[in-house]
Write a protein that holds these residues in place. Structure first.
Motif, mmCIF file in Angstrom:
data_model
loop_
_atom_site.group_PDB
_atom_site.id
_atom_site.type_symbol
_atom_site.label_atom_id
_atom_site.label_comp_id
_atom_site.label_asym_id
_atom_site.label_seq_id
_atom_site.Cartn_x
_atom_site.Cartn_y
_atom_site.Cartn_z
ATOM 1 N N VAL A 236 6.601 8.072 -6.767
ATOM 2 C CA VAL A 236 5.367 7.338 -7.067
ATOM 3 C C VAL A 236 5.484 6.529 -8.354
ATOM 4 O O VAL A 236 5.105 5.356 -8.404
ATOM 5 C CB VAL A 236 4.168 8.315 -7.147
ATOM 6 N N ALA A 237 6.020 7.137 -9.412
ATOM 7 C CA ALA A 237 6.101 6.442 -10.699
ATOM 8 C C ALA A 237 6.966 5.193 -10.597
ATOM 9 O O ALA A 237 6.671 4.168 -11.232
ATOM 10 C CB ALA A 237 6.649 7.388 -11.765
ATOM 11 N N GLU A 238 8.020 5.253 -9.785
ATOM 12 C CA GLU A 238 8.938 4.112 -9.685
ATOM 13 C C GLU A 238 8.344 2.952 -8.886
ATOM 14 O O GLU A 238 8.591 1.790 -9.190
ATOM 15 C CB GLU A 238 10.256 4.564 -9.066
ATOM 16 N N VAL A 239 7.570 3.260 -7.856
ATOM 17 C CA VAL A 239 7.015 2.172 -7.036
ATOM 18 C C VAL A 239 5.649 1.708 -7.523
ATOM 19 O O VAL A 239 5.150 0.679 -7.076
ATOM 20 C CB VAL A 239 6.915 2.575 -5.543
ATOM 21 N N GLU A 240 5.042 2.433 -8.453
ATOM 22 C CA GLU A 240 3.706 2.060 -8.937
ATOM 23 C C GLU A 240 3.606 0.586 -9.344
ATOM 24 O O GLU A 240 2.604 -0.073 -9.022
ATOM 25 C CB GLU A 240 3.280 2.962 -10.105
ATOM 26 N N PRO A 241 4.620 0.004 -10.036
ATOM 27 C CA PRO A 241 4.480 -1.398 -10.461
ATOM 28 C C PRO A 241 4.312 -2.393 -9.311
ATOM 29 O O PRO A 241 3.788 -3.481 -9.527
ATOM 30 C CB PRO A 241 5.780 -1.660 -11.239
ATOM 31 N N ILE A 242 4.762 -2.044 -8.095
ATOM 32 C CA ILE A 242 4.656 -3.014 -6.998
ATOM 33 C C ILE A 242 3.487 -2.707 -6.057
ATOM 34 O O ILE A 242 3.217 -3.489 -5.141
ATOM 35 C CB ILE A 242 5.964 -3.111 -6.182
ATOM 36 N N LEU A 243 2.783 -1.586 -6.279
ATOM 37 C CA LEU A 243 1.695 -1.204 -5.383
ATOM 38 C C LEU A 243 0.391 -1.901 -5.753
ATOM 39 O O LEU A 243 0.039 -2.008 -6.917
ATOM 40 C CB LEU A 243 1.478 0.309 -5.418
ATOM 41 N N ASP A 244 -0.322 -2.345 -4.725
ATOM 42 C CA ASP A 244 -1.675 -2.881 -4.904
ATOM 43 C C ASP A 244 -2.737 -1.820 -4.640
ATOM 44 O O ASP A 244 -3.776 -1.798 -5.289
ATOM 45 C CB ASP A 244 -1.925 -4.058 -3.945
ATOM 46 N N MET A 245 -2.478 -0.971 -3.657
ATOM 47 C CA MET A 245 -3.422 0.068 -3.260
ATOM 48 C C MET A 245 -2.667 1.369 -3.033
ATOM 49 O O MET A 245 -1.453 1.371 -2.829
ATOM 50 C CB MET A 245 -4.149 -0.303 -1.954
ATOM 51 N N VAL A 246 -3.421 2.458 -3.034
ATOM 52 C CA VAL A 246 -2.823 3.759 -2.740
ATOM 53 C C VAL A 246 -3.789 4.563 -1.868
ATOM 54 O O VAL A 246 -5.001 4.521 -2.052
ATOM 55 C CB VAL A 246 -2.464 4.517 -4.032
ATOM 56 N N VAL A 247 -3.200 5.258 -0.893
ATOM 57 C CA VAL A 247 -3.940 6.141 0.006
ATOM 58 C C VAL A 247 -3.428 7.557 -0.227
ATOM 59 O O VAL A 247 -2.229 7.814 -0.057
ATOM 60 C CB VAL A 247 -3.729 5.746 1.482
ATOM 61 N N ILE B 33 0.846 -1.194 0.000
ATOM 62 C CA ILE B 33 0.000 0.000 0.000
ATOM 63 C C ILE B 33 0.879 1.241 0.000
ATOM 64 O O ILE B 33 1.754 1.399 0.861
ATOM 65 C CB ILE B 33 -0.927 0.000 1.232
ATOM 66 N N GLY B 34 0.655 2.110 -0.966
ATOM 67 C CA GLY B 34 1.400 3.358 -1.051
ATOM 68 C C GLY B 34 0.649 4.478 -0.353
ATOM 69 O O GLY B 34 -0.570 4.619 -0.512
ATOM 70 N N LEU B 35 1.378 5.265 0.420
ATOM 71 C CA LEU B 35 0.820 6.426 1.111
ATOM 72 C C LEU B 35 1.412 7.662 0.461
ATOM 73 O O LEU B 35 2.623 7.889 0.549
ATOM 74 C CB LEU B 35 1.179 6.340 2.592
ATOM 75 N N VAL B 36 0.569 8.439 -0.218
ATOM 76 C CA VAL B 36 1.081 9.545 -1.027
ATOM 77 C C VAL B 36 0.421 10.856 -0.631
ATOM 78 O O VAL B 36 -0.694 10.885 -0.124
ATOM 79 C CB VAL B 36 0.848 9.279 -2.538
ATOM 80 N N GLY B 37 1.138 11.925 -0.883
ATOM 81 C CA GLY B 37 0.645 13.257 -0.572
ATOM 82 C C GLY B 37 1.816 14.214 -0.447
ATOM 83 O O GLY B 37 2.968 13.792 -0.344
#
Length: 232
Positions: free
Chosen positions: A188-199, A33-37
Motif C-alpha cells: 500500500v505505501a509504495e502504490v499510494e502515490p499513484i492511487l486516486d481512490m481506495v476501497v 483505484i486501490g483494493l485493500v484488505g
C-alpha cells in the motif's frame, strides 16, 4: 462522473464459505483505484466478478452499464496473481500471441514497454526471474486498449527495485483519459502515490471507499493509517 463498475446487492458463495456478502457500490471512470484488505477478505473474488471470470451467486455486477460475463473480456484486461504465461514461448512470442488473441492489443506500445522494462525479446519465459515475469504480465495488461484494467497483486513477491520500476511503468503507460485501473495490493505505501481512490474490504464486506487526497487533506492520515482505522 460516470461509473465504470457497479455492484448491486452482490453475494458470492463458494462451498463452505461466503466470499462477498450482499455488497453494493459504484466506481468512477478514469481513476487508479486501490483494493485493500487482509488475505481472504474477498479482493480476488471481487476482481474475478468484474472481469466476468466468476458469476455472482446473487445480485448484479455491471461494467460500463452491461452485465459482467465471460464475453466482457473485450472490454477488460485482467492481470491474474497466478502465473499464466506459456514457458516455452519467448518474450516476443508471448507478445505476438496476445496480439493475436486481442484485437485491441497495441503491439507498438508493448515493444516500447519492453524496452522500458529492460526485457530481452528472445529470452524464453521459463528462464525469466519472477520479477521479470511480473514485468511481462504488466506489459500484456497495459498494452490492451480497453476501458478497464484489473490487476490482482501485480507487485506480489517482487523485490523493492522491481516494484519501483513497475510502479513507474504504471505512471508512464496508463491513459487515464480512456482507462480505469483497479488494483488489489498489499504494497500500500509504495502504490499510494499513484492511487486516486481506495476501497477497503474485509470479511466480504466493503468497509469504506474514499479519495486518497481526501484521506490526506481532511483526515490528515496516510493511507496506511486510514487502513488501520478502517479495518480494525
Amino acid at each position: 462522473m460516470n461509473s465504470i463498475v457497479a455492484f448491486s446487492n452482490v453475494t458470492k458463495k463458494y462451498p463452505g464459505r461466503t466470499a462477498l456478502n450482499n455488497i453494493s457500490f459504484t466506481l468512477p471512470q478514469g481513476k487508479v483505484i486501490g483494493l485493500v484488505g487482509p488475505n481472504g477478505s474477498g479482493k480476488s473474488t471481487l476482481l474475478k466478478l468484474i472481469s466476468g471470470l466468476a458469476r455472482p451467486s446473487s445480485g448484479l455486477v455491471e461494467v460500463n452499464g452491461k452485465a459482467a460475463h465471460r464475453r466482457i473480456a473485450g472490454e477488460v484486461a485482467y492481470l491474474s496473481e497466478l502465473d499464466v504465461l506459456y514457458p516455452f514461448f519467448t518474450v516476443l512470442e508471448t507478445i505476438r500471441f496476445n496480439a493475436g488473441l486481442f484485437k485491441d492489443f497495441d503491439q507498438a506500445k508493448a515493444m516500447e514497454m519492453l524496452t522500458f522494462m529492460q526485457l530481452e525479446p528472445d529470452q524464453k519465459v521459463r528462464s525469466l526471474s519472477k520479477g521479470n515475469r511480473g514485468r511481462l504480465k504488466i506489459i500484456l495488461a497495459l498494452s490492451r486498449q480497453v476501458p478497464l484494467v484489473l490487476m490482482d497483486e501485480p507487485l506480489s513477491g517482487l523485490d523493492p527495485l522491481v516494484r519501483d520500476s513497475i510502479i513507474r511503468s504504471l505512471i508512464s503507460f496508463l491513459d487515464l483519459e480512456s482507462q480505469t485501473v483497479i488494483m488489489s495490493t498489499h504494497e500500500v505505501a509504495e502504490v499510494e502515490p499513484i492511487l486516486d481512490m481506495v476501497v477497503a474490504i474485509q470479511k466480504g464486506q466493503i468497509r469504506n471507499i474514499d479519495e486518497v487526497e481526501n484521506i490526506r487533506s481532511q483526515h490528515g492520515q496516510s493511507l496506511i493509517q486510514w487502513m488501520k482505522e478502517t479495518l480494525t
